[in-house]
Structures are given as structure tokens and as C-alpha cells.
Design an enzyme around this catalytic site. Structure first.
Site, PDB file in Angstrom:
ATOM      1  N   THR A 169      29.550  41.966  40.773  1.00 31.86           N
ATOM      2  CA  THR A 169      28.151  41.713  40.459  1.00 31.86           C
ATOM      3  C   THR A 169      27.328  42.924  40.893  1.00 31.86           C
ATOM      4  O   THR A 169      26.567  43.493  40.110  1.00 31.86           O
ATOM      5  CB  THR A 169      27.677  40.439  41.178  1.00 31.86           C
ATOM      6  OG1 THR A 169      28.600  39.397  40.865  1.00 31.86           O
ATOM      7  CG2 THR A 169      26.282  40.040  40.740  1.00 31.86           C
TER       8      THR A 169
ATOM      9  N   ALA B 119      38.723  37.947  40.123  1.00 37.34           N
ATOM     10  CA  ALA B 119      37.302  37.757  39.821  1.00 37.34           C
ATOM     11  C   ALA B 119      36.433  38.833  40.471  1.00 37.34           C
ATOM     12  O   ALA B 119      36.923  39.693  41.212  1.00 37.34           O
ATOM     13  CB  ALA B 119      36.873  36.373  40.285  1.00 37.34           C
ATOM     14  N   HIS B 120      35.143  38.759  40.205  1.00 37.27           N
ATOM     15  CA  HIS B 120      34.190  39.769  40.693  1.00 37.27           C
ATOM     16  C   HIS B 120      34.149  39.826  42.222  1.00 37.27           C
ATOM     17  O   HIS B 120      34.213  38.811  42.894  1.00 37.27           O
ATOM     18  CB  HIS B 120      32.787  39.541  40.144  1.00 37.27           C
ATOM     19  CG  HIS B 120      32.271  38.149  40.244  1.00 37.27           C
ATOM     20  ND1 HIS B 120      30.942  37.867  40.290  1.00 37.27           N
ATOM     21  CD2 HIS B 120      32.886  36.950  40.289  1.00 37.27           C
ATOM     22  CE1 HIS B 120      30.775  36.573  40.354  1.00 37.27           C
ATOM     23  NE2 HIS B 120      31.927  35.985  40.338  1.00 37.27           N
ATOM     24  N   ASN B 121      34.081  41.038  42.735  1.00 38.21           N
ATOM     25  CA  ASN B 121      33.911  41.311  44.168  1.00 38.21           C
ATOM     26  C   ASN B 121      35.113  40.915  45.020  1.00 38.21           C
ATOM     27  O   ASN B 121      35.024  40.897  46.244  1.00 38.21           O
ATOM     28  CB  ASN B 121      32.645  40.613  44.708  1.00 38.21           C
ATOM     29  CG  ASN B 121      31.382  41.179  44.090  1.00 38.21           C
ATOM     30  OD1 ASN B 121      31.001  40.778  42.996  1.00 38.21           O
ATOM     31  ND2 ASN B 121      30.765  42.121  44.755  1.00 38.21           N
TER      32      ASN B 121
END
Lengths: 345, 345, 345
Positions: A222, A241-243
Site C-alpha cells: 500500500t 499480499a501487500h506489505n
């Protein structure tokens, strides 16, 4: 490329029987090989073929006792099968290293900077200000978005898509169909029940010596970076997934998924089809059994877990074993109840 | 594109300290930014860099108390980090909107109809009688089969494949590697143990404002349509089988799979790695926990379920907790049996 | 292509009412069809449209009793819907068979050998010494690596990637995004905690009449071959690891994964999201329920299993049912303990 029996024998630490100067330029099975080809004989049930083989060189086991003279030059090694495999692999690597230059048609933005000895296959797309390090091979039909940086000696297999601003280290291998840097799955619920997209403006960083299988997806952060640390090995069809952060030398088997912002430690072993929830930490050296669902942080290093939800491996196995006997346990409780009620009469 | 401090301050509702007319054309980190660049300072541990920064404009927190004068023009906002993020996102959207026109080589059938302001990236393939609405961006290496219709302002990321006759609404985002309209998995068993393919002659309809992650697969209907309704948000590596319907504003996390002909209601929340069998209905507002396996219709709205097979969330958690104590329960039953047999002596 | 009512009636074994010589060249819905188009009427609620339809031919159910005269020629069949489906499918197959020739730009190595009636779509890449059999269709953006062999009448959908040396039989269908022959996941641990890649020098063999869905991954063998035997049907997003063998007419639903070196028998049915560990055998005719985790060989043919870890289907269902009553069982044990302790006072 031509190789003599002498060259091959040196490479394999083998001994030559026959003409040491004969040379080969390709490979063939013992039952099919022709003049100018290299073959091997490992399985005794193929021995008959060596007596009529037209191969120029055959790699054989030291232990092989021939029943009659043969035409090919022999190279004797401890294990003919693995010696042949080493040779084939070395040959394929050699071939791959000779892949150099830009195939056409491909689209390379004028601001992209390609180091020497880079290969870019046909139908690949290299965006603005991309940098690609020396010796890296970008196979056909690959997409490399704007301002992506790819290090040295990487192999990016056909059809990989790398979104803008992602950073790939050195000696990284990414297999076909894997997507690096697609948007993280972030939406803010609105009062009317619909969702508003949260901009995903971070990137993905893949450090040195990472290998990623085919058709995996690694989402961009993000903000900041999704990070795959040096030496990690990731299998096919993974969801990162993100991060998320994946630690050094961590190994993840196929079809597992790591939810947003989770940090996985170093040398963690994750089986296939594992799911890990978001925003937790997994300690170094953790072992997570296949199909587990990890819903809480694991704080003690070298813990082993299994189950969904996952907990201590040994305890979970014990409970799983008893769960199979539940119909019996229920019956025993019923018996006890009956006996007790009779006793109380 | 050039922006002045005044323009940026208006956009961010911030206040200017310094020369309001200075302008920037790109972004940089506070420790690296050069003349003509915009940067931000949010984390106090980077404060030292602002005193030597060559950036033309720096966005800072209102709360920042400078220890000495600085060279850059400052724009003070409540939260410098998120203000910068908003700006970066707006900039990327602006850039994306400027992507217009047809890159070469690409293959666009003469019968395809492209509205104004459409972008088609290199190596993309646009079939017969395809229509693409105004402002839609088809990134490189995308396949759009015959008679596909794509609405306005869609973003189709690199390498997406859309089979013939599928229909995509407005403002749809599809990430790389996702396949829309591949054949449903339908085979009729024959007397000899082999299978005959059942023709899959339906299509896929994706309504407005849907976002789909990367490497997901949405199969075409056997007849009729597989439908993803307006506002649904689908993550990576999902399997949506033939004739499935996904309701409005339903959210599905990565690696879940919905089997054939199942209808999912509106505003359903489905966790990661969930499996749902075919031919069932899931009521509006259902919450399905990660890794659940749903084997029956859920008829009551806003139900929460977990487990495989899945049932009531709270009850299932309670049973899962006790399942961990099964070795203890077994021991207690054994003790009871022993005590009772002693009593009966 | 033009077809007369007579031709269509013969194909569908139907009877004509009206002008048998009228011809059609395309399809339309009953409410939209125009002159020169073929339509059908199956659902009674659309009956009104037939009285005003401009279609040249309409397929109707034998049972339809018209309320007034109609303009289109009618073809009466038992089931108008499925007759229309058969026709549409036949038409699409006919169209597909007419796809012949090499679209440009594509890259076909001069040493590749393409049989007659082969189609190669734009942006496809055909490597050295590839052979493609008669009637096979290679859709756009496909990668076919060096020395791959593809049989007759195959359909390779857009964006499939087939690595070097893999072998595809006759009548094979592979859907978009599927990767054949990526490296098996094999790494040898080193003393310093890092991993060394084990060369993956085998290949993948896909026999005749196999269909594989979209975005699946089938890894090449370490040595030897990963084999998908004739008639097997594989769904989307499957993981088939190195050296796996899948038997004849075995069916595997979406998102399942088979680990390395496991051998699956003939006519096995595997549900969705199943995981199977490595190095085991699954007997012929085994049925594995969705989301099962199979950790041991299954030696008896036609066994049914479920659960993770999986065991006998009926026994597992019974235990699952009792597991839901665990809070009640625990309470009953507690009651027994209390009663017994009171008895003993």
C-alpha cells in the site's frame, strides 16, 4: 558446441576407454543415439543397446562389465546417470548464457538502460527508465513496467509481468506467469455498502538469490514495500499480499497464501496450501505443516505447528488421532451415563 | 508535468512557507531529492535531511518545529505521509489517463470499434467485432477475443486473457494474468470410463466497478452467463466456475474457489482459501471465515460460518477449542470407567 | 458460411415447417434476430417474440402449439435449447477449424516443423526444432520452447507457456495462462542455511485427449518425466509437481495440488482444493473429497476419503458430526465426574 571425450572425462572426473579424441555435439538416448552424439548407460536392462549403439561417446558406470567389445568411446564414472545429468545441466546453462541480444519485435523504451550480455526475447515490453543488469535474461512475452530495476544474472521466464517501480536483485529466477507488483487488495467500505479503492503506491522488492515458481502473485505494498529477502525459495501459485515480508532462506511450498502485512522470519519452512492471516509475525525457523491455517503470531523460534487453526504439531496430531475415535468416545460416555443411572437406582 | 507550490497546497489544503511560485516535475525521497523535485518529511528520524535537502518543495507535518532555516519551500499539512500518498496516487492516475493511442506492433481486427481516448499496448490482440469504451486502457500483451465488449474507463493490466463473447462493464479493473471466459469444467462420463467434453457456449459478464486481482480464473457458463455483479471485489488466484453468480459488493479474498452454478448474495465477505461446493445459494451479508469449506446453502442473511465443513462461527470455535483438549477428555473417560468398575466391584 | 433450413433440419433430426430453402449465416436471440439469422424458442415466456420475429429460421420444441401464423421457417425438435446449443458448438468448432495459417508478427524458428492446417496466432513464439501436428491451433501470445513436440488437433489457448523439451499428444486442449514444464521445486540445503538449486532436467509428457484448465502449473521432472496420461481432465489453478504421474481418465477439480513424485491411478476423482503429499500412490478409482489432505498412500481401489488428514469417507463424516457436539460431550463428562464423586462420598 563440440566437446571431446577428454574434455568430458575431465569435467566428470571419469576414465576413458577408447578414442579420447572423438568429439560430440549433442545428446541422445542409448537406443537412438547416432554418430556425433553423447549417451549414457545406467539401467542394466538397456545394456544390450550399447553393443550396437552408434553413439560416439557413452558414459557408463565403473561397475559395468562388458560382455563384448563396443564401438563407442566409454567414459567410466561412479554413477553414470547423475554424471549425465550434471553434464546436461551444465550444457543447458551454457546454452542459456549464450542467449544474448535483443530479439525483434520487442518494445524497449529509449530511456531503459540494459547492461552488456542482456537477453530480451521477442514480444517483451521494457518500460521507461528500466535498468537491467549484466547477464540477465528476459524471456519472450515478459512485461517490465516503468522504472523497474532488475539486477545481474537474473532469469525472467516467458510471460512474467513486473509492475512499475518494483526492484529485483541479482541471480533471481522468476518462472512463467508470475505477477510481481499487482495492486494490494485494499478497499475502504463506504456508507452505501460499496467500496472505494485504497491506492496501492508502494512496490515489491525481491532480494538476491530468490527463486519464485510459476503463476504466483506478489502484490505491491500500500505504501513502502512488500519484501522477499535474499535466498528465499517460493513455489508455484503462491499468494503474497501487500506489505508482507518473507525472511532469508525461507521456503514456501505451492498454493500457500500469506495475508497482508504479515512478517515471516528467516529459514521458515511452510508446506503447501497453508494460509496465514494478516498482521502477525512468524518466528525464525518455524515449521508449518501443509494445509495449516495460522491465525496468531508464533513467537518462539523453531516451533512446529499443524491444523486449521494451527497449534503445536505433536499435540495437534494427538488430538487428530483421538478425533477419529469420537464415535467410540461418545458411546463410552453413553455407557457410563447408563451404568451410573443404574447404580443410583 | 509541472506543478507550483500554490497548486499543490490548494490540492492538499495545506499552507505554504517560502516561495509559492517554485515548481516541481517529479518526486524524490528527502535524503535524495534534487532541485525541481517534491519530497515529504513525516518520520522524525529523517528530520536532519531537510536542513540540507535540495528538493524544491517538501511536504511536512503542521506539528514540525524546525530547528533552523531550510532552503525548500514547505507545504504544511496535518499528515505529511498520507498527503504525499494522495499526491503520488493522483499523479499516477493523471499519467495513466495520458496513456492514449495504439502502440505497435499490436493486432486489432478491422471490425473492432475503439472509442476515443482508448489505449492499446504493444503485443495486444483485439479480435473481431470487439468494442472498447472511451478511456479504457488495454495494457500490453493482452488478448481480447472475438465479440468481446469492454466498457468505459476500464484498466486491463498486462497479459490478461478475455475469451470470445465476454462482456466487461465500466470502470472495471482486471490485474495481470487473470483469465476471463475459459471453458467451464464439464465432462460427461462415457461407458468405457472416458469423458466427453460438454460444450461451454455461454460467456462471462462482469458488471461495473468490479476489480479482479491477478492470476484469477473465471470460467464461461455452459449456457447463459457466469456473472460478477457491480461493485464486487475479487482478489488474486480465485477460481470462479461456470454459471456462478457473485452478488453486488461481495468481497472474496485470495485463493478461494466457488464451484459451478453456485449463487453468492450481495455484500458477502469470503476469506482466503475458502471452498464452496456447486449448486448452492449463499444469503446476503454472509461472512465466511478463511479456509472454510461450505457444503450447504446458507439461507439466513448475515450468518457467520467457519470450518470445513463450515457451520455457525461461534459454535465451531467452541468445538475447535475443545478438540484441542481431546487427549484430556479421553483420559477423563478412562478414569470414569475405571472408578465405576471399582465402584461396582 | 450459409446454411439452409434443410441442412439444419437434417443435422438436428428435426422437421421443417415453412420455406425449406431459406438460409441463415448467423445467430440471434429471438427478441433481436434479424433477416438471415437463426434463432430458437425454448422458454415459454419468450413465446410472444416469435409472432413478430424477423429471424429467417427458428428452432422450436415439438410441443409448441402456435397461437397464430409466424413469418420464420420453423424447425421442430424435441428440445430446442439443446439443439441450438449443439448447433452453436458445431458452428464454433467449424470456425475454429478454419483458423489456419501463421499470423504476423510471430516468431517461428527456421528449424521448427509445422504440419499442414496448423494455426499460429500473432505474438506467439515457436522455438528451435519444435514440431506441431496437423490441425493444431496455437493461439496468440503462446510460448513453445525449444524441441517441444505438439501432436495433432490440439488447441493451445492464448498465453500458454510450454517450456523446452515437453511433449504434448494429440487432441490436447490447454487453457490460457497454464504453464507446462517450469522447474520442479527442488533445493538442497547447505551448511550455512542457504539452498542450492537442484537442476530440473526432465520434462513433462501430456498424452492424448487430456484437457487442462487455465492458470494451472505442471512442473518438469527433476529427471525423467512428469506424466499426465491419456484422457485425464484437469481443472484450473492446479499444481502438479515434478515427477508426478496422473492416470488415465482421472479428473481433478480446481485448486488442488499434487506434491512431487506421487503417482495417481486411473479414473481417480479428486475434488477441489485437495492436497496430496509427495512420494505416495493413490489406487485406481479412488474418490477424494474436496479440501481433503491426503498424507498416506491409498492402496485399495475405489476407496472414498475425506478430511485433513484424510481417511475413510463414512467414518470421517461420523466423527465430523460428533465433533460439532464436543461442548455437549465435555459437559456430560463433567456431569459424570460430579455424580461419581458424590456417589463415592
Amino acid at each position: 558446441m563440440q566437446f571431446t571425450a577428454t574434455q568430458i572425462a575431465i569435467l566428470l572426473n571419469g576414465t576413458i576407454e577408447g578414442n579420447a579424441d572423438v568429439s560430440v555435439s549433442s545428446f541422445g538416448k542409448i537406443e537412438e543415439a547416432t554418430n556425433g552424439q553423447l549417451s549414457f548407460l545406467s539401467n542394466p536392462k538397456y545394456e544390450e543397446y550399447i553393443y550396437s549403439s552408434a553413439a560416439s561417446i557413452v558414459i557408463v558406470n565403473e561397475s559395468l562389465a562388458l560382455k563384448q567389445a563396443v564401438q563407442p568411446t566409454l567414459i567410466k564414472v561412479k554413477d553414470a546417470y547423475s554424471a549425465f545429468a550434471i553434464l546436461l545441466d551444465a550444457y543447458q546453462n551454457l546454452q542459456a548464457q549464450q542467449l544474448v541480444g535483443i530479439e525483434q519485435p520487442s518494445q524497449i523504451h529509449p530511456t531503459a538502460v540494459l547492461a552488456p550480455k542482456v537477453f530480451v526475447g521477442a514480444f517483451s515490453y521494457i518500460g521507461e527508465k528500466v535498468t537491467i543488469g549484466e547477464g540477465s535474461k528476459i524471456y519472450p512475452q515478459t512485461f517490465v513496467g516503468n522504472q523497474v530495476s532488475i539486477g545481474k544474472n537474473c532469469i525472467i521466464h516467458p510471460g512474467v509481468k513486473i509492475y512499475h517501480h518494483c526492484i529485483i536483485g541479482n541471480n533471481v529466477i522468476i518462472h512463467s506467469g508470475t505477477i510481481i507488483g499487482s495492486d494490494g487488495f485494499g478497499f475502504a467500505p463506504l456508507a452505501d455498502g460499496s467500496y472505494k479503492k485504497i491506492p496501492q503506491i508502494g512496490n515489491v522488492i525481491i532480494e538476491d538469490d530468490v527463486e519464485i515458481g510459476s503463476n504466483s502473485t506478489i502484490d505491491r505494498a500500500t505504501m513502502g514495500s512488500t519484501v522477499i529477502k535474499a535466498g528465499a525459495k517460493l513455489d508455484n501459485l503462491l499468494q503474497i499480499a501487500h506489505n508482507v515480508e518473507i525472511g532469508n532462506h525461507t521456503v514456501i511450498a505451492a498454493q500457500s497464501g500469506i495475508s497482508g502485512s504479515t512478517k515471516i522470519g528467516n529459514r521458515v519452512l511452510i508446506g503447501g496450501q497453508v494460509g496465514i492471516v494478516g498482521h502477525i509475525h512468524i518466528a525464525d525457523g518455524t515449521k508449518i505443516n501443509a494445509q495449516s491455517g495460522v491465525s496468531k503470531s508464533i513467537k518462539t523460534s523453531n516451533t512446529a505447528v499443524t491444523g486449521s487453526p494451527a497449534y503445536d504439531f505433536t499435540a495437534a496430531l494427538r488430538s487428530q488421532a483421538i478425533a477419529r475415535k469420537l464415535p467410540d468416545l461418545e458411546k463410552r460416555i453413553k455407557d457410563l451415563e447408563q451404568q451410573l443411572s443404574e447404580l443410583k437406582k
